[in-house]
Design a protein around this motif. Structure first.
Motif, PDB file in Angstrom:
ATOM      1  N   ALA A 203      38.726  48.629  43.215  1.00 40.79           N
ATOM      2  CA  ALA A 203      37.369  48.101  43.003  1.00 40.79           C
ATOM      3  C   ALA A 203      37.130  46.836  43.831  1.00 40.79           C
ATOM      4  O   ALA A 203      36.057  46.658  44.426  1.00 40.79           O
ATOM      5  CB  ALA A 203      37.157  47.806  41.516  1.00 40.79           C
ATOM      6  N   LYS A 204      38.119  45.979  43.895  1.00 37.62           N
ATOM      7  CA  LYS A 204      37.965  44.753  44.712  1.00 37.62           C
ATOM      8  C   LYS A 204      37.821  45.103  46.188  1.00 37.62           C
ATOM      9  O   LYS A 204      37.050  44.472  46.916  1.00 37.62           O
ATOM     10  CB  LYS A 204      39.154  43.808  44.497  1.00 37.62           C
ATOM     11  CG  LYS A 204      39.203  43.117  43.145  1.00 37.62           C
ATOM     12  CD  LYS A 204      37.925  42.389  42.769  1.00 37.62           C
ATOM     13  CE  LYS A 204      37.613  41.241  43.717  1.00 37.62           C
ATOM     14  NZ  LYS A 204      36.311  40.588  43.373  1.00 37.62           N
ATOM     15  N   ALA A 205      38.526  46.143  46.628  1.00 41.54           N
ATOM     16  CA  ALA A 205      38.411  46.568  48.029  1.00 41.54           C
ATOM     17  C   ALA A 205      37.010  47.107  48.331  1.00 41.54           C
ATOM     18  O   ALA A 205      36.525  46.999  49.456  1.00 41.54           O
ATOM     19  CB  ALA A 205      39.474  47.616  48.353  1.00 41.54           C
ATOM     20  N   PHE A 206      36.334  47.663  47.323  1.00 41.59           N
ATOM     21  CA  PHE A 206      34.950  48.130  47.488  1.00 41.59           C
ATOM     22  C   PHE A 206      33.947  46.974  47.404  1.00 41.59           C
ATOM     23  O   PHE A 206      32.752  47.171  47.606  1.00 41.59           O
ATOM     24  CB  PHE A 206      34.590  49.175  46.423  1.00 41.59           C
ATOM     25  CG  PHE A 206      35.063  50.574  46.732  1.00 41.59           C
ATOM     26  CD1 PHE A 206      34.743  51.184  47.941  1.00 41.59           C
ATOM     27  CD2 PHE A 206      35.805  51.298  45.806  1.00 41.59           C
ATOM     28  CE1 PHE A 206      35.171  52.486  48.226  1.00 41.59           C
ATOM     29  CE2 PHE A 206      36.234  52.595  46.080  1.00 41.59           C
ATOM     30  CZ  PHE A 206      35.914  53.184  47.292  1.00 41.59           C
ATOM     31  N   GLY A 207      34.431  45.784  47.042  1.00 37.43           N
ATOM     32  CA  GLY A 207      33.537  44.633  46.963  1.00 37.43           C
ATOM     33  C   GLY A 207      32.880  44.439  45.611  1.00 37.43           C
ATOM     34  O   GLY A 207      31.874  43.718  45.489  1.00 37.43           O
ATOM     35  N   LEU A 208      33.434  45.063  44.578  1.00 38.34           N
ATOM     36  CA  LEU A 208      32.854  44.926  43.235  1.00 38.34           C
ATOM     37  C   LEU A 208      33.319  43.645  42.554  1.00 38.34           C
ATOM     38  O   LEU A 208      34.388  43.107  42.866  1.00 38.34           O
ATOM     39  CB  LEU A 208      33.263  46.113  42.359  1.00 38.34           C
ATOM     40  CG  LEU A 208      32.762  47.489  42.798  1.00 38.34           C
ATOM     41  CD1 LEU A 208      33.477  48.583  42.026  1.00 38.34           C
ATOM     42  CD2 LEU A 208      31.259  47.609  42.569  1.00 38.34           C
ATOM     43  N   LYS A 209      32.499  43.168  41.623  1.00 41.07           N
ATOM     44  CA  LYS A 209      32.931  42.112  40.703  1.00 41.07           C
ATOM     45  C   LYS A 209      33.667  42.822  39.573  1.00 41.07           C
ATOM     46  O   LYS A 209      33.137  43.774  38.992  1.00 41.07           O
ATOM     47  CB  LYS A 209      31.717  41.357  40.169  1.00 41.07           C
ATOM     48  CG  LYS A 209      32.055  40.289  39.157  1.00 41.07           C
ATOM     49  CD  LYS A 209      30.804  39.684  38.527  1.00 41.07           C
ATOM     50  CE  LYS A 209      31.200  38.740  37.393  1.00 41.07           C
ATOM     51  NZ  LYS A 209      30.028  38.309  36.607  1.00 41.07           N
ATOM     52  N   VAL A 210      34.876  42.403  39.253  1.00 45.09           N
ATOM     53  CA  VAL A 210      35.711  43.147  38.299  1.00 45.09           C
ATOM     54  C   VAL A 210      36.106  42.300  37.100  1.00 45.09           C
ATOM     55  O   VAL A 210      36.620  41.182  37.249  1.00 45.09           O
ATOM     56  CB  VAL A 210      37.006  43.665  38.983  1.00 45.09           C
ATOM     57  CG1 VAL A 210      37.857  44.456  37.992  1.00 45.09           C
ATOM     58  CG2 VAL A 210      36.667  44.524  40.197  1.00 45.09           C
ATOM     59  N   THR A 211      35.853  42.842  35.917  1.00 46.91           N
ATOM     60  CA  THR A 211      36.319  42.220  34.670  1.00 46.91           C
ATOM     61  C   THR A 211      37.306  43.162  34.001  1.00 46.91           C
ATOM     62  O   THR A 211      37.001  44.345  33.799  1.00 46.91           O
ATOM     63  CB  THR A 211      35.149  41.949  33.699  1.00 46.91           C
ATOM     64  OG1 THR A 211      34.261  41.013  34.297  1.00 46.91           O
ATOM     65  CG2 THR A 211      35.653  41.373  32.384  1.00 46.91           C
ATOM     66  N   VAL A 212      38.480  42.659  33.674  1.00 42.73           N
ATOM     67  CA  VAL A 212      39.450  43.455  32.912  1.00 42.73           C
ATOM     68  C   VAL A 212      39.157  43.273  31.428  1.00 42.73           C
ATOM     69  O   VAL A 212      38.998  42.143  30.953  1.00 42.73           O
ATOM     70  CB  VAL A 212      40.898  43.025  33.234  1.00 42.73           C
ATOM     71  CG1 VAL A 212      41.882  43.636  32.239  1.00 42.73           C
ATOM     72  CG2 VAL A 212      41.271  43.432  34.658  1.00 42.73           C
ATOM     73  N   ILE A 213      39.053  44.401  30.714  1.00 38.08           N
ATOM     74  CA  ILE A 213      38.808  44.392  29.267  1.00 38.08           C
ATOM     75  C   ILE A 213      40.092  44.860  28.605  1.00 38.08           C
ATOM     76  O   ILE A 213      40.536  45.991  28.827  1.00 38.08           O
ATOM     77  CB  ILE A 213      37.661  45.354  28.898  1.00 38.08           C
ATOM     78  CG1 ILE A 213      36.406  45.040  29.725  1.00 38.08           C
ATOM     79  CG2 ILE A 213      37.365  45.292  27.402  1.00 38.08           C
ATOM     80  CD1 ILE A 213      35.406  46.195  29.804  1.00 38.08           C
ATOM     81  N   SER A 214      40.709  43.991  27.813  1.00 41.56           N
ATOM     82  CA  SER A 214      42.008  44.354  27.232  1.00 41.56           C
ATOM     83  C   SER A 214      42.147  43.784  25.829  1.00 41.56           C
ATOM     84  O   SER A 214      41.603  42.723  25.517  1.00 41.56           O
ATOM     85  CB  SER A 214      43.140  43.822  28.119  1.00 41.56           C
ATOM     86  OG  SER A 214      44.396  43.984  27.491  1.00 41.56           O
ATOM     87  N   SER A 215      42.893  44.502  25.003  1.00 41.28           N
ATOM     88  CA  SER A 215      43.153  44.016  23.641  1.00 41.28           C
ATOM     89  C   SER A 215      44.337  43.039  23.626  1.00 41.28           C
ATOM     90  O   SER A 215      44.694  42.512  22.586  1.00 41.28           O
ATOM     91  CB  SER A 215      43.444  45.199  22.714  1.00 41.28           C
ATOM     92  OG  SER A 215      44.526  45.948  23.230  1.00 41.28           O
ATOM     93  N   SER A 216      44.959  42.821  24.797  1.00 47.47           N
ATOM     94  CA  SER A 216      46.109  41.902  24.896  1.00 47.47           C
ATOM     95  C   SER A 216      45.719  40.639  25.658  1.00 47.47           C
ATOM     96  O   SER A 216      45.767  40.628  26.888  1.00 47.47           O
ATOM     97  CB  SER A 216      47.275  42.581  25.634  1.00 47.47           C
ATOM     98  OG  SER A 216      47.459  43.900  25.181  1.00 47.47           O
ATOM     99  N   PRO A 217      45.346  39.567  24.934  1.00 50.69           N
ATOM    100  CA  PRO A 217      44.882  38.338  25.600  1.00 50.69           C
ATOM    101  C   PRO A 217      45.927  37.753  26.553  1.00 50.69           C
ATOM    102  O   PRO A 217      45.581  37.080  27.522  1.00 50.69           O
ATOM    103  CB  PRO A 217      44.625  37.366  24.435  1.00 50.69           C
ATOM    104  CG  PRO A 217      44.545  38.208  23.207  1.00 50.69           C
ATOM    105  CD  PRO A 217      45.342  39.440  23.464  1.00 50.69           C
ATOM    106  N   GLN A 218      47.224  38.074  26.306  1.00 50.50           N
ATOM    107  CA  GLN A 218      48.282  37.510  27.168  1.00 50.50           C
ATOM    108  C   GLN A 218      48.247  38.074  28.580  1.00 50.50           C
ATOM    109  O   GLN A 218      48.929  37.587  29.472  1.00 50.50           O
ATOM    110  CB  GLN A 218      49.663  37.718  26.528  1.00 50.50           C
ATOM    111  CG  GLN A 218      50.155  39.150  26.452  1.00 50.50           C
ATOM    112  CD  GLN A 218      49.686  39.885  25.192  1.00 50.50           C
ATOM    113  OE1 GLN A 218      48.739  39.450  24.537  1.00 50.50           O
ATOM    114  NE2 GLN A 218      50.339  41.007  24.871  1.00 50.50           N
TER     115      GLN A 218
END
Length: 359
Positions: A203-218
């Motif tokens: 996604a970063k290579a396509f130029g997108l803004k990326v947010t990771v959504i995870s249940s593990s805050p660590q």
């Protein structure tokens, strides 16, 4: 050996197989067909360990046929090619992914969507039309029809590139099909495992803004500092989830456990798209109100056809994208499976087949 294989010449092969639902792997001698006119024989160098290998080993999906030799992220060197093979020659770096056959004549096959062919043949835990059984890449060699062999770009690392043959194409294909490649748009990636971490890089290579959504805050610092995500959203934090409502154009959901979709759907803008890639073993609940009130779309996607998989490998080579891997020896595979079951891997195990598989 199947009855119909008796007339066909066979060659000896060696790998590791599970023989029952315990899923425990151990050394296994078996046969593969001789190289035919359309075939490429590979000496296997590396094989990635996919989460679906674990599901198949323990018969979690209910259709495992034992003995099973897993592995569909295979990288090696062509050692022999049939007389009709035009794309490859002995000595080439090649890969084999999730499938090794299809009917070649249906609408899907003619559109380079062999992965959706009703007669598609998986690389392992499957049978050929002649009744012979297919064994995967946790082994020393494999014989594959040239149509299902991929050219492995020179500048992709063979070990860390192997997982792209499943994880890479599984996230690349939906991004292309659902139009998730427009630079500047906001993509959420739910789940930061084998698929998720590759999704962030592509996604970063396509130029997108990326947010990771995870249940593990660590996983926050890893997502941003190591993988290059722009931001991190802890799905276990109600206040943060609330503040992100309506902020994303697309979400790729890689979570393979049963989980609620409503929180993800509420993160989408109007006309947003949620594409699910994980395969939970029970149906998910689909709330229709947020779909209707926001004209949102929920879709799915499997891996990709051969043409698109080659395109993905070339794209990853161009942008220096590979998986983050932990290289293991074949005799460490059972411990690796235990760790995979509890998500204790960053982010993909790869077996060093050539250096550790010996009879």
């Amino acid at each position: 050996m199947s009855k119909s294989a008796e007339g066909e010449k066979q060659q000896k092969a060696f790998g590791w197989a599970a023989t029952d639902e315990s899923g425990t792997l151990s050394p296994f001698h078996f046969s593969r067909r001789e190289n035919g006119d359309e075939d490429v024989t590979l000496k296997i160098l590396y094989c990635g360990v996919c989460h679906s290998d674990l599901h198949n080993l323990t018969n979690e999906w209910g259709f495992t046929s034992y003995p099973v030799v897993p592995g569909h992220e295979i990288v090696g060197v062509a050692t022999k090619v049939g007389k009709n093979v035009t794309k490859f020659k002995a000595g080439d770096q090649v890969g084999v992914g999730v499938m090794v056959g299809s009917c070649k004549t249906c609408e899907c096959c003619q559109q380079d969507l062999e992965n959706y062919c009703s007669q598609m043949i998986f690389t392992y835990n499957s049978h050929n039309p002649d009744g012979t059984k297919n064994y995967g890449g946790y082994s020393d060699m494999i014989v594959v029809d040239q149509r299902y062999v991929l050219r492995f770009p020179d500048n992709l690392p063979l070990d860390a590139g192997a997982p792209l043959l499943c994880a890479g194409i599984t996230v690349y294909s939906p991004m292309k099909y659902y139009g998730m490649t427009e630079a500047g748009k906001h993509l959420g990636v739910a789940g930061l495992g084998g698929l998720g971490h590759v999704a962030v890089k592509i996604a970063k290579a396509f130029g997108l803004k990326v947010t990771v959504i995870s249940s593990s805050p660590q996983k926050e610092s890893e997502a941003i500092n190591r993988l290059g995500a722009d931001s991190f959203l802890a799905s276990s934090d109600p206040a943060k989830m609330k503040s992100a409502i309506g902020s994303m154009d697309y979400i790729i959901d890689t979570v393979s456990a049963v989980h609620p979709l409503f929180p993800l759907l509420s993160l989408l803008k109007v006309n947003g798209k949620l594409v699910t890639l994980g395969l939970p073993n029970k149906p998910l609940e689909l709330p229709v109100f947020p779909l209707v009130s926001g004209r949102k779309l929920v879709g799915g996607s499997d891996f990709g056809g051969m043409k698109e998989t080659q395109e993905m490998l070339d794209f990853c080579a161009k942008h220096n994208i590979a998986a983050d891997i932990e290289l293991i020896r074949i005799d460490e595979i059972n411990t690796a499976m235990e760790r995979l079951a509890r998500s204790d891997v960053r982010y993909r195990f790869v077996i060093d087949v050539a250096d550790s598989l010996s009879q």
